[in-house]
Motif scaffolding. Sequence first.
Motif, PDB file in Angstrom:
ATOM      1  N   GLY A  23       0.745  -1.251   0.062  1.00  0.00           N
ATOM      2  CA  GLY A  23       0.091  -0.082   0.039  1.00  0.00           C
ATOM      3  C   GLY A  23       0.733   1.356  -0.022  1.00  0.00           C
ATOM      4  N   THR A  24       2.247   1.044   0.167  1.00  0.00           N
ATOM      5  CA  THR A  24       2.975   2.360  -0.079  1.00  0.00           C
ATOM      6  C   THR A  24       3.607   2.498  -1.406  1.00  0.00           C
ATOM      7  OG1 THR A  24       4.925   1.212   0.613  1.00  0.00           O
ATOM      8  CG2 THR A  24       3.561   1.993   2.404  1.00  0.00           C
ATOM      9  N   LEU A  25       3.695   3.820  -1.751  1.00  0.00           N
ATOM     10  CA  LEU A  25       4.163   4.341  -3.181  1.00  0.00           C
ATOM     11  C   LEU A  25       5.475   3.543  -3.327  1.00  0.00           C
ATOM     12  CD1 LEU A  25       3.585   5.775  -5.697  1.00  0.00           C
ATOM     13  CD2 LEU A  25       4.610   7.862  -4.660  1.00  0.00           C
ATOM     14  N   ALA A  26       6.390   3.578  -2.420  1.00  0.00           N
ATOM     15  CA  ALA A  26       7.694   3.271  -2.777  1.00  0.00           C
ATOM     16  C   ALA A  26       7.554   1.503  -2.962  1.00  0.00           C
ATOM     17  CB  ALA A  26       8.700   3.507  -1.518  1.00  0.00           C
ATOM     18  N   SER A  27       6.788   0.987  -2.334  1.00  0.00           N
ATOM     19  CA  SER A  27       6.720  -0.487  -2.416  1.00  0.00           C
ATOM     20  C   SER A  27       6.543  -0.931  -3.945  1.00  0.00           C
ATOM     21  CB  SER A  27       5.636  -1.024  -1.466  1.00  0.00           C
ATOM     22  OG  SER A  27       4.350  -0.923  -1.891  1.00  0.00           O
ATOM     23  N   GLU A  28       5.843  -0.137  -4.642  1.00  0.00           N
ATOM     24  CA  GLU A  28       5.699  -0.678  -6.202  1.00  0.00           C
ATOM     25  C   GLU A  28       6.657   0.087  -7.192  1.00  0.00           C
ATOM     26  OE1 GLU A  28       1.435   0.117  -7.298  1.00  0.00           O
ATOM     27  OE2 GLU A  28       0.621  -0.678  -5.768  1.00  0.00           O
ATOM     28  N   ALA A  29       7.644   0.743  -6.460  1.00  0.00           N
ATOM     29  CA  ALA A  29       8.542   1.327  -7.499  1.00  0.00           C
ATOM     30  C   ALA A  29       9.536   0.325  -7.714  1.00  0.00           C
ATOM     31  CB  ALA A  29       9.216   2.635  -6.871  1.00  0.00           C
ATOM     32  N   SER A  30      10.293   0.511  -8.881  1.00  0.00           N
ATOM     33  CA  SER A  30      11.171  -0.286  -9.289  1.00  0.00           C
ATOM     34  C   SER A  30      12.415  -0.026  -8.349  1.00  0.00           C
ATOM     35  CB  SER A  30      11.834  -0.046 -10.838  1.00  0.00           C
ATOM     36  OG  SER A  30      12.990  -0.514 -11.125  1.00  0.00           O
ATOM     37  N   GLY A  31      13.045  -1.270  -8.021  1.00  0.00           N
ATOM     38  CA  GLY A  31      14.212  -1.270  -6.771  1.00  0.00           C
ATOM     39  C   GLY A  31      13.633  -0.602  -5.438  1.00  0.00           C
ATOM     40  N   ARG A  32      12.266  -0.385  -5.561  1.00  0.00           N
ATOM     41  CA  ARG A  32      11.390   0.020  -3.964  1.00  0.00           C
ATOM     42  C   ARG A  32      12.014   1.385  -3.743  1.00  0.00           C
ATOM     43  NH1 ARG A  32       8.269  -4.802  -2.567  1.00  0.00           N
ATOM     44  NH2 ARG A  32       9.332  -6.522  -3.854  1.00  0.00           N
ATOM     45  N   GLN A  33      12.224   2.205  -4.765  1.00  0.00           N
ATOM     46  CA  GLN A  33      12.716   3.517  -4.466  1.00  0.00           C
ATOM     47  C   GLN A  33      12.255   4.451  -5.495  1.00  0.00           C
ATOM     48  OE1 GLN A  33      16.727   4.025  -2.484  1.00  0.00           O
ATOM     49  NE2 GLN A  33      16.906   2.219  -3.471  1.00  0.00           N
ATOM     50  N   ALA A  34      11.899   5.603  -5.331  1.00  0.00           N
ATOM     51  CA  ALA A  34      11.542   6.493  -6.329  1.00  0.00           C
ATOM     52  C   ALA A  34      11.948   7.895  -5.611  1.00  0.00           C
ATOM     53  CB  ALA A  34      10.119   6.576  -6.593  1.00  0.00           C
ATOM     54  N   VAL A  35      11.908   8.982  -6.617  1.00  0.00           N
ATOM     55  CA  VAL A  35      12.003  10.444  -6.205  1.00  0.00           C
ATOM     56  C   VAL A  35      10.765  11.231  -6.454  1.00  0.00           C
ATOM     57  CG1 VAL A  35      13.280  12.340  -6.730  1.00  0.00           C
ATOM     58  CG2 VAL A  35      14.264  10.359  -6.838  1.00  0.00           C
ATOM     59  N   ARG A  36      10.307  11.852  -5.234  1.00  0.00           N
ATOM     60  CA  ARG A  36       9.036  12.663  -5.310  1.00  0.00           C
ATOM     61  C   ARG A  36       9.627  14.105  -5.357  1.00  0.00           C
ATOM     62  NH1 ARG A  36       7.173  11.371  -0.447  1.00  0.00           N
ATOM     63  NH2 ARG A  36       5.246  10.090  -1.200  1.00  0.00           N
ATOM     64  N   LEU A  37       8.838  14.691  -6.497  1.00  0.00           N
ATOM     65  CA  LEU A  37       9.079  16.051  -6.748  1.00  0.00           C
ATOM     66  C   LEU A  37       7.878  16.976  -6.378  1.00  0.00           C
ATOM     67  CD1 LEU A  37      10.588  15.640 -10.341  1.00  0.00           C
ATOM     68  CD2 LEU A  37      11.851  15.744  -8.265  1.00  0.00           C
ATOM     69  N   THR A  38       8.126  18.211  -6.110  1.00  0.00           N
ATOM     70  CA  THR A  38       7.167  19.258  -5.898  1.00  0.00           C
ATOM     71  C   THR A  38       7.436  20.059  -6.733  1.00  0.00           C
ATOM     72  OG1 THR A  38       8.432  20.401  -4.150  1.00  0.00           O
ATOM     73  CG2 THR A  38       6.692  18.792  -3.402  1.00  0.00           C
ATOM     74  N   SER A  39       6.457  21.308  -6.981  1.00  0.00           N
ATOM     75  CA  SER A  39       6.577  22.226  -8.161  1.00  0.00           C
ATOM     76  C   SER A  39       8.025  22.832  -8.316  1.00  0.00           C
ATOM     77  CB  SER A  39       5.637  23.350  -7.892  1.00  0.00           C
ATOM     78  OG  SER A  39       5.456  24.248  -9.296  1.00  0.00           O
ATOM     79  N   GLY A  40       8.466  22.703  -9.406  1.00  0.00           N
ATOM     80  CA  GLY A  40       9.921  23.570  -9.686  1.00  0.00           C
ATOM     81  C   GLY A  40      11.176  22.505  -9.358  1.00  0.00           C
ATOM     82  N   GLN A  41      10.861  21.300  -8.849  1.00  0.00           N
ATOM     83  CA  GLN A  41      11.750  20.474  -8.529  1.00  0.00           C
ATOM     84  C   GLN A  41      11.922  19.547  -9.794  1.00  0.00           C
ATOM     85  OE1 GLN A  41      10.566  18.355  -5.030  1.00  0.00           O
ATOM     86  NE2 GLN A  41      12.022  19.917  -3.650  1.00  0.00           N
ATOM     87  N   ARG A  42      13.216  18.855  -9.808  1.00  0.00           N
ATOM     88  CA  ARG A  42      13.460  18.214 -11.129  1.00  0.00           C
ATOM     89  C   ARG A  42      14.571  16.724 -10.767  1.00  0.00           C
ATOM     90  NH1 ARG A  42      17.034  21.374 -15.105  1.00  0.00           N
ATOM     91  NH2 ARG A  42      15.415  23.100 -15.021  1.00  0.00           N
ATOM     92  N   VAL A  43      14.497  15.922 -11.613  1.00  0.00           N
ATOM     93  CA  VAL A  43      15.263  14.980 -11.819  1.00  0.00           C
ATOM     94  C   VAL A  43      16.196  14.909 -12.965  1.00  0.00           C
ATOM     95  CG1 VAL A  43      15.709  12.490 -11.972  1.00  0.00           C
ATOM     96  CG2 VAL A  43      13.996  13.511 -10.164  1.00  0.00           C
ATOM     97  N   GLU A  44      17.373  15.026 -13.110  1.00  0.00           N
ATOM     98  CA  GLU A  44      18.235  15.139 -14.341  1.00  0.00           C
ATOM     99  C   GLU A  44      19.002  13.601 -14.421  1.00  0.00           C
ATOM    100  OE1 GLU A  44      20.513  18.641 -15.837  1.00  0.00           O
ATOM    101  OE2 GLU A  44      21.685  17.485 -14.838  1.00  0.00           O
ATOM    102  N   PHE A  45      18.679  12.982 -15.692  1.00  0.00           N
ATOM    103  CA  PHE A  45      19.048  11.630 -15.984  1.00  0.00           C
ATOM    104  C   PHE A  45      20.230  11.932 -16.798  1.00  0.00           C
ATOM    105  CE2 PHE A  45      14.813  10.646 -15.023  1.00  0.00           C
ATOM    106  CZ  PHE A  45      14.817   9.939 -14.168  1.00  0.00           C
ATOM    107  N   THR A  46      21.517  11.422 -16.651  1.00  0.00           N
ATOM    108  CA  THR A  46      22.312  11.243 -17.448  1.00  0.00           C
ATOM    109  C   THR A  46      22.264   9.958 -18.515  1.00  0.00           C
ATOM    110  OG1 THR A  46      24.061  11.645 -15.899  1.00  0.00           O
ATOM    111  CG2 THR A  46      24.966  10.713 -17.719  1.00  0.00           C
ATOM    112  N   VAL A  47      22.245  10.137 -19.721  1.00  0.00           N
ATOM    113  CA  VAL A  47      21.598   9.639 -20.576  1.00  0.00           C
ATOM    114  C   VAL A  47      22.786   8.398 -21.023  1.00  0.00           C
ATOM    115  CG1 VAL A  47      20.842   9.349 -23.403  1.00  0.00           C
ATOM    116  CG2 VAL A  47      20.405  11.350 -22.026  1.00  0.00           C
ATOM    117  N   PRO A  48      22.313   7.296 -20.934  1.00  0.00           N
ATOM    118  CA  PRO A  48      22.900   6.004 -20.966  1.00  0.00           C
ATOM    119  C   PRO A  48      23.529   5.275 -22.398  1.00  0.00           C
ATOM    120  CG  PRO A  48      20.973   5.134 -20.556  1.00  0.00           C
ATOM    121  CD  PRO A  48      20.813   6.701 -20.566  1.00  0.00           C
TER     122      PRO A  48
END
Length: 713
Positions: free
Chosen positions: A53-78
């Motif tokens: 029932g938790t959000l992280a439990s359904e994520a890949s690796g059981r982890q994710a990143v939560r963003l609020t307005s203006g926040q970002r995730v920057e990926f390095t293209v593999p």
Amino acid sequence: MSAAITVALTTGLLTATAPTAHAAAGATLPFTSVEAESATTTGTRIGPDHTQGTLASEASGRQAVRLTSGQRVEFTVPRAANAVNVAYSVPDGQSGTLNVYVNGTRLAKTLPVTSKYSYIDTGWIPGARTHHFFDNARLLLGQNVQAGDKVAFESTGTQVALDVADFEQVAAADGQPAGSVSVTSKGADPTGGDDSTQAFRDAISAAQGGVVWIPPGDYRLTSALSGVQNVTLQGAGSWHSIVHSSRFIDQSGSSGGVHIKDFAVVGEVTERVDSSPDNFVNGSLGSGSSVSGMWLQHVKVGLWLTGNNDNLVVENNRFLDMTADGLNLNGNARGVRVRNNFLRNQGDDALAMWSLYAPDTNSSFENNTITQPNLANGIAIYGGTDIAVRNNLVSDTNALGSGIAISNQKFLDPFFPLAGTITVDGNTLVRTGAMNPNWNHPMGALRVDSYDSAINATVNITHTTITDSPYSAFEFVSGGGQGYPVRNVTVDGATVRNTGTVVVQAEAQGAATFRNTTATGVGAAGVYNCPYPASSGTFTLTDGGGNSGWTSTWSNCSTWPQPGQGNPDPDPNRNLAKGRPATATGSQDVYTPGRAVDGDANSYWESANNSFPQSWTVDLGSAEPVRRLVLKLPPQSAWQARTQTVTVLGSTDGSTYSTVVGAQGYRFDPATGNTATVSLPDGTGLRYLRLSVSGNTGWPAGQFSEVEAYSTP
């Protein structure tokens, strides 16, 4: 080691390599995945968490990143890419968009995100809770990016959790095959404005024995196709030809020869209604058919197959965001091969064979990659004769699910139990197994279950790798509670790493032989051997030789072993700064900034001398709720007592800092350990921690041998 399978967990979706003597596990995929928690972010990492029932439990690796307005995730293209697919979650009832940046430049197009297809309730399934929190959205970038480039996603107002990004080089659209019948020649609308159902039917009728061509475009179908036989349905590629339909083919029979390839079918299924055939294919394609190169999304089930599907081949497809199974061979499957497919975020078993009305026979699931089934198993075999499960990679199962289940659970009659030889070979299971809320005890990563009848088939489980199971590795159980035996099981050549509780969880009468099975990082004990009901009999484990690392036995059948070192939940008392990258405005000689986070109180950072103020900064990797700092100097008496004046600052982006604790003098005295503690206000969240030193009564420089940061007061 050359003799072991290696699972790579850090830079992308799980991949597995194997020695040349055995095939690698999982599918060969056209994309490379990068986990959000391994990317650069101004957001907050959530997880790991295995709680239903938790959000992280359904994520890949059981982890994710939560963003609020203006926040970002920057990926390095593999890898070289021109397209990306993102797995994400937004709060129930909300929708929005993400801004997309390539190497710092914002694209004109945005990525839509929505909760429309998420938050599924299946109250009629015992033990189910609201689930299916994540969804997938894809985007053609309109340009090529190369390995090492940066692609960022920014929240524009809606809170969003990013899980994983798949980077792909999408080929140009294929051209129309010679002699084919285009659906547009029969009136199909490639803009999606008009209903194209009749045009598809007319093209199929005109192309008997040939090819129906689906050009690039978006096509809307409002009812299912039927009478499909002796025809190929072909698109220009799954990123180019897109059919919007929640029921693409629905037919009870076909003479066969149906080949479906190279387009996308995207539905509008937002709930699970088991009485409705909201499936890509429902029923039969007939003998000698195939499904390949498809993108299937937002339907209830990808393929629910009944009737004659002899020698069907399902390969090289993507199954995403289904509210129930990815594929179910629902009895009478003969010679079916399901191979090299990718399945993410299914709401029931990702791949299943269910021998209802007639046995599934001589069929196999091979080299598939399965991740995040959120209500059942990665792969489930319910009955059948001479079935094979080979070289699959399964990760992150949730409630009611093992990575692989070999079972005589019938659900309905007439059911045909396991028979002949069941081959389970070369599979890799990562973070699989879960707490079963109905049983109130855990399910193993690989489960053999005499649920409704004894298992008398020969079950050969070979060359299995099980990593980071939150509970047990192998489970033998009679899940219906009647104590039916599990017999004729052999486990050979297994590797178990960091299992949370035990290697073997035996809860049924019966017997199994283990050979060449090695375990490291066992959480509680090697074996839990407590058949249920207690009067049903014993489970005999035969040591066939070559086993190591799991000889101990759990001694108290009245209690369940609790997860030990295999439990990936982080220690809440861990030092968040240890080993993290550190910088400073200056340093003296060899006394560099990294010495303050190396775990050694005898080494230290010293700033440039005679030049206050000086600052020292550490990157915690993601925003963390820091409540307490412990500042240290070397404990030797040669270090005389001194007071340093320190200001604590914090930042979420590494450029804009705010004061967390104003300038204060902190006393360091070897007589009391040469440490000082700094309490931070409740609610402090920061990624970059900076200490600005404006004075030192013992030396004209800033000095720290360790800077420790904790989330506990």
